[in-house]
Design a protein around this motif. Sequence first.
Motif, PDB file in Angstrom:
ATOM      1  N   GLN A 172      -6.571   4.980   6.376  1.00  0.00           N
ATOM      2  CA  GLN A 172      -6.424   4.511   7.864  1.00  0.00           C
ATOM      3  C   GLN A 172      -7.283   3.281   8.071  1.00  0.00           C
ATOM      4  O   GLN A 172      -7.222   2.790   9.248  1.00  0.00           O
ATOM      5  N   GLN A 173      -7.597   2.650   7.036  1.00  0.00           N
ATOM      6  CA  GLN A 173      -8.427   1.406   7.443  1.00  0.00           C
ATOM      7  C   GLN A 173      -7.648   0.291   7.842  1.00  0.00           C
ATOM      8  O   GLN A 173      -6.448   0.215   7.859  1.00  0.00           O
ATOM      9  N   TYR A 174      -8.282  -0.651   8.469  1.00  0.00           N
ATOM     10  CA  TYR A 174      -7.841  -1.995   9.053  1.00  0.00           C
ATOM     11  C   TYR A 174      -8.599  -3.048   8.454  1.00  0.00           C
ATOM     12  O   TYR A 174      -9.899  -3.251   9.073  1.00  0.00           O
ATOM     13  N   ALA A 175      -7.951  -3.864   7.867  1.00  0.00           N
ATOM     14  CA  ALA A 175      -8.548  -5.063   7.469  1.00  0.00           C
ATOM     15  C   ALA A 175      -9.947  -5.069   7.014  1.00  0.00           C
ATOM     16  O   ALA A 175     -10.867  -5.843   7.092  1.00  0.00           O
ATOM     17  N   GLU A 235       0.908  -1.202  -0.007  1.00  0.00           N
ATOM     18  CA  GLU A 235       0.167   0.045  -0.042  1.00  0.00           C
ATOM     19  C   GLU A 235       0.957   1.323   0.262  1.00  0.00           C
ATOM     20  O   GLU A 235       0.552   2.290  -0.840  1.00  0.00           O
ATOM     21  N   LEU A 236       1.957   1.248   0.733  1.00  0.00           N
ATOM     22  CA  LEU A 236       2.969   2.458   0.906  1.00  0.00           C
ATOM     23  C   LEU A 236       3.377   2.528  -0.538  1.00  0.00           C
ATOM     24  O   LEU A 236       3.752   3.913  -0.895  1.00  0.00           O
ATOM     25  N   GLU A 237       3.906   1.264  -1.159  1.00  0.00           N
ATOM     26  CA  GLU A 237       4.496   1.659  -2.229  1.00  0.00           C
ATOM     27  C   GLU A 237       3.613   2.202  -3.493  1.00  0.00           C
ATOM     28  O   GLU A 237       4.005   2.855  -4.357  1.00  0.00           O
ATOM     29  N   ALA A 238       2.348   1.653  -3.434  1.00  0.00           N
ATOM     30  CA  ALA A 238       1.417   2.069  -4.455  1.00  0.00           C
ATOM     31  C   ALA A 238       1.123   3.821  -4.215  1.00  0.00           C
ATOM     32  O   ALA A 238       1.086   4.409  -5.207  1.00  0.00           O
ATOM     33  N   ALA A 239       1.034   4.002  -3.083  1.00  0.00           N
ATOM     34  CA  ALA A 239       0.828   5.462  -2.689  1.00  0.00           C
ATOM     35  C   ALA A 239       2.119   6.289  -3.094  1.00  0.00           C
ATOM     36  O   ALA A 239       1.734   7.273  -3.797  1.00  0.00           O
ATOM     37  N   HIS A 240       3.463   5.795  -2.825  1.00  0.00           N
ATOM     38  CA  HIS A 240       4.412   6.536  -3.192  1.00  0.00           C
ATOM     39  C   HIS A 240       4.277   6.727  -4.958  1.00  0.00           C
ATOM     40  O   HIS A 240       4.881   7.620  -5.300  1.00  0.00           O
ATOM     41  N   LEU A 241       4.002   5.674  -5.553  1.00  0.00           N
ATOM     42  CA  LEU A 241       3.987   5.642  -7.006  1.00  0.00           C
ATOM     43  C   LEU A 241       3.028   6.569  -7.468  1.00  0.00           C
ATOM     44  O   LEU A 241       3.492   7.374  -8.336  1.00  0.00           O
ATOM     45  N   LEU A 242       1.877   6.716  -7.049  1.00  0.00           N
ATOM     46  CA  LEU A 242       0.880   7.863  -7.194  1.00  0.00           C
ATOM     47  C   LEU A 242       1.536   9.084  -7.022  1.00  0.00           C
ATOM     48  O   LEU A 242       1.119  10.058  -7.834  1.00  0.00           O
ATOM     49  N   ASN A 289     -14.964  -0.562   7.473  1.00  0.00           N
ATOM     50  CA  ASN A 289     -15.341   0.820   7.143  1.00  0.00           C
ATOM     51  C   ASN A 289     -15.235   0.716   5.378  1.00  0.00           C
ATOM     52  O   ASN A 289     -15.735   1.607   4.655  1.00  0.00           O
ATOM     53  N   ASN A 290     -15.059  -0.584   4.815  1.00  0.00           N
ATOM     54  CA  ASN A 290     -14.900  -0.452   3.466  1.00  0.00           C
ATOM     55  C   ASN A 290     -14.083   0.561   2.710  1.00  0.00           C
ATOM     56  O   ASN A 290     -14.445   0.789   1.596  1.00  0.00           O
ATOM     57  N   ASP A 291     -12.998   1.109   3.267  1.00  0.00           N
ATOM     58  CA  ASP A 291     -12.146   2.158   2.782  1.00  0.00           C
ATOM     59  C   ASP A 291     -11.348   1.553   1.756  1.00  0.00           C
ATOM     60  O   ASP A 291     -10.823   0.376   1.742  1.00  0.00           O
TER      61      ASP A 291
END
Length: 107
Positions: free
Chosen positions: A29-32, A11-18, A35-37
Amino acid sequence: MNSRTKGKRGELEAAHLLQEYGYDARRSQQYAGINNDADVVGLPDIHIEVKRVEKLNIDEALEQAIRDKRANEIPIVMHRKNRTKWKVTMIFDDWMELYKAWETQNG
């Protein structure tokens, strides 16, 4: 490395790529799936599910994105295996909608 740690790194890699493309993307901030985030936020109207695994059931991942998205969002799966480039998978009709919008602006 456990799957949760690998998922967070993905997830961090994908965010940095964007971010490299100029978007204010970040890991949500979702966890597993609570909240369907989306896993990564920062592209308006796009629900991003991130999978950083060696063996991926792409249909299952895309179904998760479809199930978790909000009404106005297009669901996508950003995914990659070790030593490969990031890929995006989405429903064909959604891709055509995006392409037609691009074509209208650039045609």
